[in-house]
Design an enzyme around this catalytic site. Structure first.
Site, PDB file in Angstrom:
ATOM      1  N   TYR A 130       0.855  -1.189   0.000  1.00  0.00           N
ATOM      2  CA  TYR A 130       0.000   0.000   0.000  1.00  0.00           C
ATOM      3  C   TYR A 130       0.888   1.235   0.000  1.00  0.00           C
ATOM      4  O   TYR A 130       1.734   1.392   0.884  1.00  0.00           O
ATOM      5  CB  TYR A 130      -0.911   0.020   1.224  1.00  0.00           C
ATOM      6  CG  TYR A 130      -1.981   1.083   1.098  1.00  0.00           C
ATOM      7  CD1 TYR A 130      -3.248   0.756   0.643  1.00  0.00           C
ATOM      8  CD2 TYR A 130      -1.705   2.413   1.378  1.00  0.00           C
ATOM      9  CE1 TYR A 130      -4.232   1.723   0.481  1.00  0.00           C
ATOM     10  CE2 TYR A 130      -2.670   3.394   1.210  1.00  0.00           C
ATOM     11  CZ  TYR A 130      -3.935   3.041   0.771  1.00  0.00           C
ATOM     12  OH  TYR A 130      -4.895   4.003   0.592  1.00  0.00           O
ATOM     13  N   GLN A 191     -10.702  -0.494   0.812  1.00  0.00           N
ATOM     14  CA  GLN A 191     -11.125  -1.339  -0.308  1.00  0.00           C
ATOM     15  C   GLN A 191      -9.927  -1.913  -1.057  1.00  0.00           C
ATOM     16  O   GLN A 191      -9.978  -3.051  -1.540  1.00  0.00           O
ATOM     17  CB  GLN A 191     -12.055  -0.556  -1.259  1.00  0.00           C
ATOM     18  CG  GLN A 191     -11.461   0.689  -1.913  1.00  0.00           C
ATOM     19  CD  GLN A 191     -11.645   1.949  -1.070  1.00  0.00           C
ATOM     20  OE1 GLN A 191     -11.844   1.892   0.143  1.00  0.00           O
ATOM     21  NE2 GLN A 191     -11.552   3.105  -1.714  1.00  0.00           N
ATOM     22  N   ASN A 214      -3.704   5.601   6.107  1.00  0.00           N
ATOM     23  CA  ASN A 214      -4.456   6.294   7.149  1.00  0.00           C
ATOM     24  C   ASN A 214      -5.134   5.302   8.099  1.00  0.00           C
ATOM     25  O   ASN A 214      -4.878   4.094   8.036  1.00  0.00           O
ATOM     26  CB  ASN A 214      -5.474   7.255   6.514  1.00  0.00           C
ATOM     27  CG  ASN A 214      -6.514   6.506   5.675  1.00  0.00           C
ATOM     28  OD1 ASN A 214      -6.735   5.308   5.856  1.00  0.00           O
ATOM     29  ND2 ASN A 214      -7.138   7.213   4.757  1.00  0.00           N
ATOM     30  N   SER A 237       4.755   9.412  13.435  1.00  0.00           N
ATOM     31  CA  SER A 237       6.209   9.304  13.538  1.00  0.00           C
ATOM     32  C   SER A 237       6.767   9.954  14.817  1.00  0.00           C
ATOM     33  O   SER A 237       6.106  10.784  15.433  1.00  0.00           O
ATOM     34  CB  SER A 237       6.834   9.962  12.310  1.00  0.00           C
ATOM     35  OG  SER A 237       8.172   9.567  12.159  1.00  0.00           O
ATOM     36  N   GLN A 259      10.778  15.448  12.202  1.00  0.00           N
ATOM     37  CA  GLN A 259       9.657  14.552  12.476  1.00  0.00           C
ATOM     38  C   GLN A 259       8.378  15.339  12.716  1.00  0.00           C
ATOM     39  O   GLN A 259       7.301  14.939  12.297  1.00  0.00           O
ATOM     40  CB  GLN A 259       9.945  13.627  13.666  1.00  0.00           C
ATOM     41  CG  GLN A 259      11.000  12.586  13.353  1.00  0.00           C
ATOM     42  CD  GLN A 259      10.747  11.864  12.042  1.00  0.00           C
ATOM     43  OE1 GLN A 259       9.749  11.167  11.903  1.00  0.00           O
ATOM     44  NE2 GLN A 259      11.618  12.058  11.062  1.00  0.00           N
ATOM     45  N   HIS A 262       5.918  15.986   9.840  1.00  0.00           N
ATOM     46  CA  HIS A 262       5.140  14.913   9.209  1.00  0.00           C
ATOM     47  C   HIS A 262       3.643  15.086   9.422  1.00  0.00           C
ATOM     48  O   HIS A 262       2.852  14.959   8.501  1.00  0.00           O
ATOM     49  CB  HIS A 262       5.540  13.545   9.774  1.00  0.00           C
ATOM     50  CG  HIS A 262       6.638  12.881   8.999  1.00  0.00           C
ATOM     51  ND1 HIS A 262       6.505  12.535   7.686  1.00  0.00           N
ATOM     52  CD2 HIS A 262       7.886  12.492   9.365  1.00  0.00           C
ATOM     53  CE1 HIS A 262       7.628  11.962   7.262  1.00  0.00           C
ATOM     54  NE2 HIS A 262       8.486  11.930   8.258  1.00  0.00           N
ATOM     55  N   GLU A 327      10.636   5.388  17.816  1.00  0.00           N
ATOM     56  CA  GLU A 327      10.854   4.916  16.446  1.00  0.00           C
ATOM     57  C   GLU A 327      12.286   5.250  15.997  1.00  0.00           C
ATOM     58  O   GLU A 327      13.002   4.389  15.510  1.00  0.00           O
ATOM     59  CB  GLU A 327       9.829   5.606  15.535  1.00  0.00           C
ATOM     60  CG  GLU A 327       9.882   5.175  14.090  1.00  0.00           C
ATOM     61  CD  GLU A 327       8.981   6.041  13.210  1.00  0.00           C
ATOM     62  OE1 GLU A 327       8.522   7.118  13.670  1.00  0.00           O
ATOM     63  OE2 GLU A 327       8.752   5.652  12.051  1.00  0.00           O
ATOM     64  N   HIS A 328      12.678   6.505  16.183  1.00  0.00           N
ATOM     65  CA  HIS A 328      14.030   6.955  15.821  1.00  0.00           C
ATOM     66  C   HIS A 328      14.744   7.489  17.057  1.00  0.00           C
ATOM     67  O   HIS A 328      14.171   8.295  17.784  1.00  0.00           O
ATOM     68  CB  HIS A 328      13.981   8.101  14.804  1.00  0.00           C
ATOM     69  CG  HIS A 328      13.186   7.816  13.575  1.00  0.00           C
ATOM     70  ND1 HIS A 328      11.910   8.300  13.384  1.00  0.00           N
ATOM     71  CD2 HIS A 328      13.481   7.085  12.470  1.00  0.00           C
ATOM     72  CE1 HIS A 328      11.459   7.893  12.202  1.00  0.00           C
ATOM     73  NE2 HIS A 328      12.379   7.149  11.631  1.00  0.00           N
ATOM     74  N   ASP A 361      15.871   8.107   6.577  1.00  0.00           N
ATOM     75  CA  ASP A 361      14.595   8.120   5.852  1.00  0.00           C
ATOM     76  C   ASP A 361      14.791   7.852   4.366  1.00  0.00           C
ATOM     77  O   ASP A 361      13.888   7.337   3.703  1.00  0.00           O
ATOM     78  CB  ASP A 361      13.913   9.497   5.986  1.00  0.00           C
ATOM     79  CG  ASP A 361      13.216   9.654   7.318  1.00  0.00           C
ATOM     80  OD1 ASP A 361      12.924   8.626   7.956  1.00  0.00           O
ATOM     81  OD2 ASP A 361      12.959  10.809   7.710  1.00  0.00           O
ATOM     82  N   HIS A 420      -1.981 -39.887  19.060  1.00  0.00           N
ATOM     83  CA  HIS A 420      -0.603 -39.392  18.984  1.00  0.00           C
ATOM     84  C   HIS A 420       0.361 -40.487  19.440  1.00  0.00           C
ATOM     85  O   HIS A 420       1.362 -40.782  18.776  1.00  0.00           O
ATOM     86  CB  HIS A 420      -0.415 -38.165  19.885  1.00  0.00           C
ATOM     87  CG  HIS A 420      -0.957 -36.898  19.306  1.00  0.00           C
ATOM     88  ND1 HIS A 420      -2.300 -36.674  19.125  1.00  0.00           N
ATOM     89  CD2 HIS A 420      -0.339 -35.767  18.867  1.00  0.00           C
ATOM     90  CE1 HIS A 420      -2.486 -35.454  18.597  1.00  0.00           C
ATOM     91  NE2 HIS A 420      -1.304 -34.894  18.439  1.00  0.00           N
TER      92      HIS A 420
END
Lengths: 429, 429
Positions: A130, A191, A214, A237, A259, A262, A327-328, A361, A420
Site C-alpha cells: 500500500y 477497499q 491512514n 512518527s 519529524q 510529518h 521509532e528513531h 529516511d 498421537h
C-alpha cells in the site's frame, strides 16, 4: 511550546508516566466502517471497487484504467527531474545492499540421537504494497517497502495507491519501476487492502500486505490479518534525540522538526543534561518554525506532543529511552557507542552528531518502516524476513525413533491423546 | 468417510479449490463480546478479573489465590508420575537445544561510503503465555511456548491459565517450572489476555503475548495487537501426508488420526499415487477409529474435513501441497529430500517413514506452535525471534554525510518535506 520536564523535580516520575501514556493516535473507532468495506469487496469484487473509487477518489474506475500500464510508467518517468531519478537510484542501490545482508541462512544437522533437524527459509509467493497517494506521495516509501520483498525473492509484488482524479505521482511510479514492482493498481483505502487480501476483478490475492496508510488502511490491515500476513500497524512518527551540550542547537532543532513536520500527531523529544543547551535548542526550534513552509503541522506537533527532558546526567538517559521506546533515536554525543550499549528499545539508532535521522529516511540503507507508539518494545523495522517464512525440518530413521519415540508416546498419554501415542508406538519394534 | 479426490478426474481442479476454500473455523463473530471484556479489564482491573473468573471458572479469585505460589508448584510436581517428569525433562532439553541455534547474530560494518551500518537484536522485557486449562491441558505447549522466550533472554515470563474451580493440572505446573516461567496466574479467557496486555491488579503489563486458546482468546490477542506483539492466531490443527504405496497403511492411518483426534474441526489429508494403498489406509483408519477413546472427535474431523487425494504421480504433489500450505507435512517416501526441494509452503516438514508428526509435537526440538489454515503461505512457527526485536544502526561522520547528504536532501525536497532537507543541509559545509 514543548513540554519541559526535569528529572530532578519531585513530580518527574508522574509527569513522565503521563507523557508516555498519552495517546496521540486519536483512536476514532473505524472498525465497523472497515468491516463493511471488506465485506463489500468480498461479495461484489470489481463492482465494489468501482463504486468506492468513484466515491472517494473521484474518477470512474474500469478494467481499462485499474492497472497502470508499462507505457504510463515510462511516460511518468520521462516527466521526472533527472537529478531526482539519480537520487532515487542512489537510494535504491543502498537500500538493496543493506537488505541483501538480511537474507537468512538455512540450517540442517544431525544431532547426537541421530535426528535430522533444521529449518529452511522461503519467500512468500505474492506480496501487496500500500502506498499513500494524493497529498502525501512518498517515492522513498515505495523503495523501502518494495525492495525488501524483491530481495527476499517474492516473485509477484503488487502495489495499490489511491489516484485522486485518476492521477498518480510520477516519482512514485518511477520508484515502483526501480524497485521491481510487478503490478500497480489505481485504488486506495480499505477497499484496496481488501482487494489485495481476497482478490477482486483481475487482482489476484496476495500472501502479505505491507505499507503505511491512514486509520482506515491500518484497520483494514488489522482485519485481514490471518487471511494474509501484515507488517506492523503504523502510527504517527517520532524522534528522540539524546544530546549533551556540545551539539549545534540548530542541528538538533532541525532534527526535532524533521519529524514534527510529518503530522500534527508526530512527536519530538530531546533529552539533555544541559539546561542552557535545551534553551538554545528551543530558541532554534522557534526560529526555524517561523520560516517553515509546513509551520502549522510542525508547530502543532511541537506544542502538543513534544517534550524537552532535562536530566542530571546522561547516565539517566537509557532508562528513559527504553520507556519511550522511540521509532528513531539519535545519540548526538562524542561516544554514542557507550550509550548504544545501554539502550534496548528503539526502532533505528543514529550514532553521532553527523547522523541526522533524515539520512535514514532516504539513503542510508536500513528500512525507514519502523515501529511507532512504543512498539519498539517488541517489534522491528520492516525487513527481508517480513516476506519470508521458515519451515521446520524433522527427520528420523528407525534408530532415532527408537530413542525419541518412548518419551513422545509417554507425553501423549499424559495429555490424553492416544492416537498421537499410537502413531509413534506402531513404528517401534 | 473422508472425501476422495482424483487428480485425473475432469472436475478435480474445482473440487480441490472448494476443498481448500472450506472454512473449518466456524467463524462466529465474538469481537463485540471480547471488546467489552477488554474494556472492563482496562477500567476495573482486578475487580473485573474477579467477576469474570467467578462467572466462567467457578471460583472466587482474590489477591491470595491469583498467583500460584512456589510451594504450590513444588507440591504439584511431587504429585506427578516420575516417568512423566523424566519425559518432560527429555523434551525440554531437546527443545532448548534446537531453539538455541535460532539466536540471531548482530551485524555491524562500515560501507564504501564510510557509513556505519548494522543491526542489533535484543529480547523483549516481558512476555505473557496463555496456556489452555481444564479439559485440554497440555504441558508440551507450555514448554513449546516458554522455552523460546527464555532462550531469547526474556527476563520476565508470565503465564495465565484458566483454573476451573481453582484447580490446575500438576504436569502443566511442572512444565512451567522446567521452562523457567516466572509468574503463573489462575486466570483464563479474553480477560486474561487483557490483563497481560494492559496490566490488572498485581499483574504488570507484558510486551508480547503468545499461546493457543479458544475463539475468545484468539480474538482478544487480535484486538490487543499493537498494544503488545502477538504470535499468530492459531486455528484447528492439520496434517498432510504424502506417501507412495510402500508405507505401512497402519502407520499412515495413525498419523492421520493423530491430528483428527485434536478437534472436530481438525483436518487430515493423504496424497498418494497408489489408489490401492489409499484403500488400505482408509480401512486402517476405520479400524483404528473403532477402537479410539476419542472416536467421536476423530471421526467428525475425518468425515467432515479430511480428504484422500489420488495423483497419477507424486510429481503432482508439490503443487497441491503448496496450495494446502499445511501446518504439518509428512513425506513418507524413500527419498523425502527430492520432494522437500520442490515444496515451498508448510509449517513443519517430516522426512521419511519413521518420522511421525507426533515426534515433533513433543520431543524432536522444533516448535509445535505452527501456522494453520493456510497461513504457512506467509507465517512461520514460533521461534526465538518472536521474543526479540531488531534495532537498525546508522552512523555517519562528516565525510560520510557529505557523500549521502545531498541525495537525501534532494529526495526530501521532492517529497515536500523541507525540515528533513534542512536537517541534512545544516550539517553540510
Amino acid at each position: 511550546m514543548a513540554q519541559r520536564l526535569d528529572s530532578s523535580d519531585s513530580g518527574f516520575a508522574a509527569a513522565f508516566d503521563a507523557f508516555i501514556a498519552k495517546d496521540r493516535d486519536g483512536g476514532a473507532d473505524v472498525s465497523a466502517v472497515v468491516r463493511d468495506v471488506i465485506a463489500d469487496i468480498r461479495k461484489d469484487g470489481m463492482d465494489a471497487l468501482k463504486s468506492y473509487t468513484s466515491k472517494f477518489d473521484g474518477f470512474e474506475l474500469g478494467e481499462d484504467n485499474l492497472r497502470v500500464t508499462a507505457a504510463e510508467i515510462d511516460k511518468a518517468e520521462a516527466e521526472c527531474d533527472k537529478d531526482d531519478l539519480k537520487a532515487l537510484d542512489f537510494a535504491a542501490a543502498r537500500i538493496r545492499a543493506y537488505h541483501e545482508k538480511q537474507i537468512p541462512s538455512d540450517v540442517r544437522y544431525k544431532d547426537d540421537d541421530g535426528v535430522t533437524l533444521g529449518w529452511r527459509w522461503t519467500a512468500v509467493d505474492a506480496a501487496g504494497l500500500y502506498a499513500p497517494g494524493g497529498r502525501a506521495a512518498y517515492p522513498s516509501s515505495v523503495l523501502m517497502n518494495a525492495i525488501p520483498a524483491k530481495v527476499a525473492g517474492v516473485s509477484r509484488l503488487a502495489m495499490v495507491t489511491p489516484a485522486p482524479g485518476g492521477d498518480m505521482n510520477p516519482l512514485v511510479l518511477a520508484a515502483a519501476k526501480r524497485a521491481g514492482i510487478d503490478e500497480i493498481y489505481r485504488i486506495g483505502g480499505a477497499q484496496a487492502v481488501a482487494a489485495l487480501a481476497y482478490g477482486a476483478g483481475p487482482i489476484a490475492p496476495v500472501d502479505v500486505i505491507v505499507g503505511p496508510g491512514n486509520a482506515y488502511v491500518a484497520e483494514a490491515k488489522r482485519q485481514v490479518f490471518g487471511q494474509v500476513g501484515i507488517d506492523s500497524v503504523a502510527g504517527p512518527s517520532e524522534i528522540l534525540v539524546v544530546s549533551d551540550g556540545k551539539s549545534d542547537p540548530n542541528w538538533i532543532a532541525a532534527d526535532l522538526l524533521s519529524q514534527a513536520e510529518h503530522d500534527p500527531s508526530s512527536q519530538s523529544v530531546l533529552i539533555t543534561d544541559d539546561a542552557g543547551f535545551a534553551d538554545r535548542v528551543e530558541e532554534a526550534v522557534r526560529s526555524q518554525l517561523a520560516e517553515s513552509p509546513r509551520r502549522e503541522i510542525a508547530e502543532a506537533a511541537w506544542n502538543d506532543n513534544s517534550a524537552i527532558i532535562i536530566v542530571s546526567s546522561l547516565e539517566e538517559a537509557p532508562a528513559l529511552v527504553d520507556r519511550i521506546a522511540p521509532e528513531h533515536l539519535e545519540l548526538a554525543v562524542d561516544d554514542p557507542d557507550a550509550l548504544l550499549n545501554k539502550v534496548r528499545h528503539a526502532g533505528a539508532i543514529f550514532l553521532g552528531r553527523h547522523a541526522p535521522e533524515a539520512i535514514g529516511d532516504y539513503v542510508a540503507g536500513p528500512d525507514h518502516v519502523l515501529p511507532t507508539a512504543r512498539a519498539a518494545r517488541y517489534a522491528s523495522g520492516l525487513s527481508v524476513l517480513d516476506f519470508m517464512k521458515r519451515s521446520s525440518i524433522i527427520g528420523c530413521d528407525e534408530t532415532a525413533l527408537s530413542k525419541l519415540g518412548p518419551e513422545a508416546a509417554r507425553l501423549a498419554d499424559a495429555e490424553g491423546l492416544p492416537a498421537h501415542a499410537k502413531s509413534v508406538r506402531v513404528r517401534l519394534k
